[in-house]
Design an enzyme around this catalytic site. Sequence first.
Site, short mmCIF file in Angstrom:
data_model
loop_
_atom_site.label_atom_id
_atom_site.label_comp_id
_atom_site.label_asym_id
_atom_site.label_seq_id
_atom_site.Cartn_x
_atom_site.Cartn_y
_atom_site.Cartn_z
N TRP A 1 36.22 0.61 14.39
CA TRP A 1 36.68 0.76 13.01
C TRP A 1 35.68 1.45 12.09
O TRP A 1 36.00 1.71 10.93
CB TRP A 1 37.02 -0.62 12.42
N LYS B 1 43.81 3.70 21.78
CA LYS B 1 44.04 2.49 21.00
C LYS B 1 42.93 2.36 19.98
O LYS B 1 41.80 2.01 20.32
CB LYS B 1 44.07 1.24 21.89
N SER C 1 40.94 0.76 16.60
CA SER C 1 40.79 -0.63 16.15
C SER C 1 42.04 -1.04 15.38
O SER C 1 42.57 -0.27 14.57
CB SER C 1 39.56 -0.75 15.25
N SER D 1 31.46 -2.22 20.75
CA SER D 1 30.26 -3.06 20.91
C SER D 1 29.87 -3.19 22.39
O SER D 1 30.72 -3.02 23.28
CB SER D 1 30.54 -4.45 20.33
N GLU E 1 30.40 4.32 24.92
CA GLU E 1 29.52 4.54 23.76
C GLU E 1 29.41 3.20 23.04
O GLU E 1 30.36 2.77 22.39
CB GLU E 1 30.12 5.59 22.81
N CYS F 1 26.47 3.11 14.23
CA CYS F 1 25.76 2.72 15.45
C CYS F 1 24.37 3.34 15.53
O CYS F 1 23.52 2.85 16.27
CB CYS F 1 26.59 3.08 16.67
N GLU G 1 22.16 -6.08 16.76
CA GLU G 1 22.87 -5.21 15.83
C GLU G 1 23.31 -6.01 14.61
O GLU G 1 23.84 -7.11 14.77
CB GLU G 1 24.12 -4.66 16.54
#
Length: 497
Positions: free
Chosen positions: A152, A176, A178, A230, A251, A285, A385
């Site tokens: 997202w 697909k 988020s 994630s 990723e 990220c 994170e």
Amino acid sequence: MTTHEKLQFIAGERRHGSSDTELTIIDPSTGEPITTGLAAATGDVDAAVAAARAAFPGWSRTTPAERSDIMLRWAEVLRSRSTELTALESRNGGKAIKLADGFDIPGVIDNVTFFATTARNLEGKASGEYSGDHTSSIRREPIGVVGSISPWNYPLQMAAWKILPAVAAGNTIVLKPSELTPLTSLLFAETAKEAGVPDGVVNILTGAGRIAGQALIEHPDVDMVSFTGSTPVGKQVAAAAAGSVKRVHLELGGKAPFVVFDDADIEAAARGAVAGSLINAGQDCTAATRAYVQRPLYENFVRRVAELMDEVKVGPADDTDTDMGSLISLKQRDQVAAMVDRARDSGAKVVRGGRIPKHTPTAGAYYEPTLIVDATQDSEIVQQEIFGPVLVVLPFDTDDEAITLANDTPYGLAASAWTQNVYRAQRATREIQAGCVWVNDHIPIISEMPHGGYKASGFGKDMSTYSFDEYTNVKHVMSDITGEAHKGWHDLIFGRH
Ligand code: NAD
């Protein structure tokens, strides 16, 4: 608010999901619903994969030039609808409109034009008689149906990074996004159709990760899985894809170090740290999350970062004066707040922020730009994170120590080194284990260059020709040129003449 919008795009048309789960898509700046619709069920996954499979023979046999022409038209359609895309991306993500307008949407359009040209540049070894008796040549072929899953934080860019190299190489795709941010991905698929991308080449499924996402990955008619998200979910994706030995591209998360040596331009570094940690409210990220600053500069760096953070205007996404919008959801905001609270409780000092701003709408997911010092290297706030507007600054003494600290997390997506000494810069770029190392900057990306991680940040590249290549199979074709029935190597197996 519209009710029951069609949140699926299958075989060239918007459809309702066939589950009975109603999704409400929220504007996180206000907490207000934007729209609602029905989530995808496994039947919708089957329909989308079938549409992609049916479209594959035709699309994969178009010439590179035909695909390229369509993609260049796609870029034109996107340009003509960029105001609409910008507003929707900003609203669905709580993202400051100036960021959507200056980064997200132009970045996607540039990606479309980049992959339009990449489609016409297939790379491989030269054909030749490597054995002496055969001509060897390389074919680079599309893989088939790609199943992709995106997060997202940059909804449209992440969708584009998956869809574009796949379709440029002649694959068809089911993405697909988020379930929090599907709206610009759906619009992206519509613009593809408007530009002439055949029905079934690009399909979008809106639904829960554990239902639609899982069904997509495990689907027997999906040939490759590409995932951005994630690290914990990436592990599940890899495990699920292993069942049917699908090619996997991951990723994943990041925890970028930002290393400031004592000869750095401190103003440049402080500005870079504020921009690098607060971009997209820190939900990036590659965001600078751990600044390591050599002791002689440490105090001044912390002071200057704090001053600059005070200048950042936090507010509604659609206000052109807003520097930093909201986070994606109240849940995400509360996770960030809880992490900062735990850091504070364990002895770290919050120099700026660490609170929900007082002037913003209470139903919005806002959090103040936050600066933390005195955390320990092994603490959660340094190792995990955060995905919020939080920068932690720690001191170091020697260059070796800085490199060790920079590498001391499970992640390896991005990093930066700040110095005016070319030898220090070169050494840092060699020693830091990350897929991207910036020197005297942090964040910029470009379509021509790869984006992807080391270590727990995953494997595979987005953007660039490296990414395009991942969506292709390499086939070696070896043709006998002697025309003889008896080949010399047969003697190793049978008979002798
Ligand atoms: P997430 O992992 O929670 O979700 C990502 C996607 O996976 C969503 O579409 C979700 O619905 C889906 N999903 C969840 N569980 C699933 C399952 N069991 N099977 C299949 N699909 C499933 O990530 P997020 O919270 O949406 O995004 C933030 C994360 O994404 C951060 O960790 C961030 O670092 C990472 N990210 C990485 C990059 C990169 O390029 N490396 C870029 C952007 C974001």
